[in-house]
Scaffold this active site. Structure first.
Site, PDB file in Angstrom:
ATOM      1  N   HIS A 154       0.814  -1.222   0.000  1.00 17.17           N
ATOM      2  CA  HIS A 154       0.000   0.000   0.000  1.00 17.17           C
ATOM      3  C   HIS A 154       0.846   1.269   0.000  1.00 17.17           C
ATOM      4  CE1 HIS A 154      -4.043  -1.778   0.672  1.00 17.17           C
ATOM      5  NE2 HIS A 154      -3.300  -2.808   1.034  1.00 17.17           N
ATOM      6  N   ASP A 362       3.474   9.359  -0.696  1.00 18.89           N
ATOM      7  CA  ASP A 362       2.281   8.591  -0.345  1.00 18.89           C
ATOM      8  C   ASP A 362       2.080   7.510  -1.395  1.00 18.89           C
ATOM      9  OD1 ASP A 362      -0.041   8.025   1.118  1.00 18.89           O
ATOM     10  OD2 ASP A 362      -0.513  10.151   1.314  1.00 18.89           O
TER      11      ASP A 362
HETATM   12  C1  GDG Z   1      -2.230   3.725   3.277  1.00 19.93           C
HETATM   13  C2  GDG Z   1      -1.153   4.394   2.388  1.00 19.93           C
HETATM   14  C3  GDG Z   1      -2.797   4.379   0.496  1.00 19.93           C
HETATM   15  C4  GDG Z   1      -8.888   9.872   7.680  1.00 19.93           C
HETATM   16  N1  GDG Z   1      -9.309  10.544   8.763  1.00 19.93           N
HETATM   17  C5  GDG Z   1     -10.505  10.061   9.067  1.00 19.93           C
HETATM   18  C6  GDG Z   1     -10.831   9.066   8.149  1.00 19.93           C
HETATM   19  N2  GDG Z   1      -9.817   8.960   7.307  1.00 19.93           N
HETATM   20  C7  GDG Z   1      -9.801   8.037   6.153  1.00 19.93           C
HETATM   21  C8  GDG Z   1      -9.765   8.773   4.841  1.00 19.93           C
HETATM   22  C9  GDG Z   1      -9.168   7.690   3.926  1.00 19.93           C
HETATM   23  C10 GDG Z   1      -8.246   6.922   4.873  1.00 19.93           C
HETATM   24  O1  GDG Z   1      -8.641   7.241   6.213  1.00 19.93           O
HETATM   25  C11 GDG Z   1      -6.788   7.341   4.723  1.00 19.93           C
HETATM   26  O2  GDG Z   1      -6.297   6.798   3.537  1.00 19.93           O
HETATM   27  P1  GDG Z   1      -5.021   7.388   2.791  1.00 19.93           P
HETATM   28  O3  GDG Z   1      -4.901   6.689   1.494  1.00 19.93           O
HETATM   29  O4  GDG Z   1      -5.183   8.841   2.640  1.00 19.93           O
HETATM   30  O5  GDG Z   1      -3.764   7.144   3.763  1.00 19.93           O
HETATM   31  P2  GDG Z   1      -3.144   5.979   4.729  1.00 19.93           P
HETATM   32  O6  GDG Z   1      -3.945   5.797   5.955  1.00 19.93           O
HETATM   33  O7  GDG Z   1      -1.729   6.400   4.969  1.00 19.93           O
HETATM   34  O8  GDG Z   1      -3.180   4.612   3.877  1.00 19.93           O
HETATM   35  C12 GDG Z   1      -1.826   5.247   1.312  1.00 19.93           C
HETATM   36  C13 GDG Z   1      -3.746   3.611   1.410  1.00 19.93           C
HETATM   37  O9  GDG Z   1      -3.021   2.859   2.395  1.00 19.93           O
HETATM   38  C14 GDG Z   1      -4.620   2.621   0.618  1.00 19.93           C
HETATM   39  O10 GDG Z   1      -3.851   1.761  -0.151  1.00 19.93           O
HETATM   40  O11 GDG Z   1      -3.547   5.224  -0.353  1.00 19.93           O
HETATM   41  O12 GDG Z   1      -0.839   5.788   0.442  1.00 19.93           O
HETATM   42  O13 GDG Z   1      -0.279   5.188   3.181  1.00 19.93           O
HETATM   43  O14 GDG Z   1     -10.165   6.830   3.453  1.00 19.93           O
HETATM   44  O15 GDG Z   1     -11.041   9.223   4.486  1.00 19.93           O
HETATM   45  N3  GDG Z   1     -11.989   8.374   8.146  1.00 19.93           N
HETATM   46  C15 GDG Z   1     -12.887   8.687   9.124  1.00 19.93           C
HETATM   47  N4  GDG Z   1     -12.635   9.662  10.078  1.00 19.93           N
HETATM   48  C16 GDG Z   1     -11.473  10.375  10.077  1.00 19.93           C
HETATM   49  O16 GDG Z   1     -11.280  11.258  10.918  1.00 19.93           O
HETATM   50  N5  GDG Z   1     -14.058   8.027   9.150  1.00 19.93           N
END
Ligand code: GDG
Length: 468
Positions: A154, A362
């Site tokens: 990821h 990222d």
């Molecule tokens: C890893 C990789 C890759 C965030 N704050 C809240 C909340 N979130 C949700 C967002 C989004 C998810 O969490 C975060 O996803 P990201 O992709 O931005 O980042 P990582 O957590 O670092 O994920 C990344 C991912 O895996 C998938 O393969 O894209 O590069 O690092 O969905 O909306 N959700 C809620 N409350 C919050 O306060 N409900």
């Protein structure tokens, strides 16, 4: 159809019909529901005597186990999050290596493989997720498991020179080659992996992304993770609850909101983003009182030191900007450490004029995609996106910025704040097209199809596809 066995560091059972969980959990859950199977991994707790617990809901069995405090410290806090996470995000300066933590990482992978083996059936296919579990297939192989096993990373796969700073990199990436299928977020990550395999271990790359190294032949390809854009559009539009109360600007118009949502992590570029916002206020006084910045940053890994430091730094920065610019009726920065319900987040995205997503590195960044999907088609906002997010490879109609260029980011914010409706619509439509084409279901289906395909090819060649 053969069963699917998903292995991930954390397993969080999902209740039927619930959409509150993040995209990844939902995507994997859907795949499991389709073919039936097992979701196996750590239950997120520490215990002095961890025992495997199986709970079946419909055709999915959740098989989870705790970790001892020592294993948690070495495997999770240590090698996974203090060595691999920073190094894979190009932060060698924040990475540390302790041999005992690496040994703990290997020990936990071996323990998890031993726990999973008795649950496997001969034609199960196994899909392993993320950097915590690089040696998992190798451990299963040593136990005699011959099922097809795939791995999806990821996070970014860095350039070989960076990787070689991990002392046991050779042993670690030898174990990675025990998988039948390796999935990366982008072509850049896949290429970096190919570079490592050809330069460091003199592996051979053949047609159709097939590689041979350490005596194993496997496939490595890019499978960009997506979201379900139409479901998010619906969720955002249906949100009628409490909104961010942004006051009114000088002409009585509602203030424009710039929104960012990230786990509180140094890879997300929050410090640089706060500096860029301050630069916007310094350079463009016409935006004073007309704009405000909402940063939602739920804390994560708060028991790791570097995460405590960045939290303090951001509190200082937010206080500093507000101290310089705030007035009785204008707060330029709203910095919230609280996590929010998914529906509220999508609702907030829809009302925000700018989605500011500027990680230093990222793997993909789903927030960028969710911001776009949440927009009102008649009046969409602008995505300002770091070139170092995997998502920038697909969302080329965003305003692409370099997060190390504070002035450049301030200019992009100014441009986004002034962007005419026709241009906003045009860019948004382009991005929605991409999101619909490469969505969460295509990501999951492409990976599972290729993994099943490799199982069928193996069976056709008469290879053993069963647990010995
Ligand atoms: C890893 C990789 C890759 C965030 N704050 C809240 C909340 N979130 C949700 C967002 C989004 C998810 O969490 C975060 O996803 P990201 O992709 O931005 O980042 P990582 O957590 O670092 O994920 C990344 C991912 O895996 C998938 O393969 O894209 O590069 O690092 O969905 O909306 N959700 C809620 N409350 C919050 O306060 N409900």
């Amino acid at each position: 159809m053969s069963r699917l066995v998903v292995v991930s560091n954390r397993v969080a059972p999902i209740k039927e019909g619930k959409v509150a969980a993040g995209g990844l959990a939902v995507g994997v859950y859907d795949a499991l529901r389709e073919s039936g199977g097992i979701w196996f991994g750590w239950n997120g707790e520490t215990s002095s005597n961890p025992m495997l617990v199986c709970e079946t809901q419909g055709n999915i069995t959740y098989a989870t186990i705790g970790l001892t405090k020592r294993d948690y410290d070495n495997y999770y806090r240590g090698f996974s999050n203090a060595t691999l996470w920073p190094t894979f995000h190009y932060r060698v300066d924040l990475s540390r290596y302790l041999r005992k933590e690496y040994e703990g990482y290997r020990r936990v992978n071996a323990m998890l493989a031993e726990q999973l083996k008795p649950l496997l059936q001969p034609d199960d296919i196994i899909w392993v997720h993320d950097y915590h579990l690089i040696p998992f297939a190798d451990e299963l192989r040593q136990l005699g498991v011959r099922n097809r096993i795939g791995f999806f990373l990821h996070i970014p796969f860095p350039a070989p020179e960076t990787l070689t700073s991990i002392p046991p990199h050779n042993e670690l990436f030898r174990t990675l080659c025990a998988y039948d299928l390796l999935g990366f977020q982008t072509e850049v990550d896949r290429q970096a992996f190919e570079d490592y395999i050809t330069r460091e271990v003199r592996g051979v790359v053949s047609k159709n992304n097939t590689m041979t190294a350490y005596g194993h032949t496997f496939k490595a390809a890019a499978y960009p993770i997506g979201i379900m854009p139409d479901e998010i559009q619906e969720l955002a539009a249906s949100y009628k609850g409490r909104r961010h109360i942004s006051g009114r600007g000088r002409e009585g118009e509602p203030r424009k909101t710039i929104i960012s949502v990230d786990r509180l992590d140094y890879s997300k570029g929050l410090v640089e983003r706060f500096e860029a916002y301050e630069q916007l206020l310094d350079n463009y006084p016409e935006h004073h009182r007309e704009v405000e910045f909402v940063q939602i940053a739920p804390t994560s890994r708060s028991d790791v030191k570097t995460y405590q430091r960045i939290r303090q730094q951001l509190e200082t920065q937010a206080g500093h900007i507000n101290g310089r610019y705030a007035d009785l009726d204008w707060m330029p920065v709203h910095y919230l450490n609280k996590s929010h319900d998914r529906k509220i987040l999508m609702g907030l995205f829809r009302t925000a004029s700018i989605g500011l997503v500027t990680p230093l590195r990222d793997g993909m960044n789903l927030v960028a995609k969710e911001y776009v999907a949440s927009q009102d088609p008649q009046n969409p906002g602008v995505l300002v996106l770091s070139r170092f997010a995997g998502a920038a490879r697909e969302l080329t109609s965003a305003l692409i910025v370099n997060p190390y260029d504070r002035m450049g980011m301030a200019e992009a914010l100014d441009r986004a704040l002034r962007m005419p409706l026709a241009e906003r619509k045009d860019r948004w439509e382009n991005m929605m097209r991409v999101l619909r084409k490469q969505n969460l279901a295509t990501w999951r289906d492409d990976f599972v199809r290729d993994l099943r395909g490799s199982a069928q090819r193996a069976a056709a060649k008469g290879w053993a596809v069963h647990a010995l």
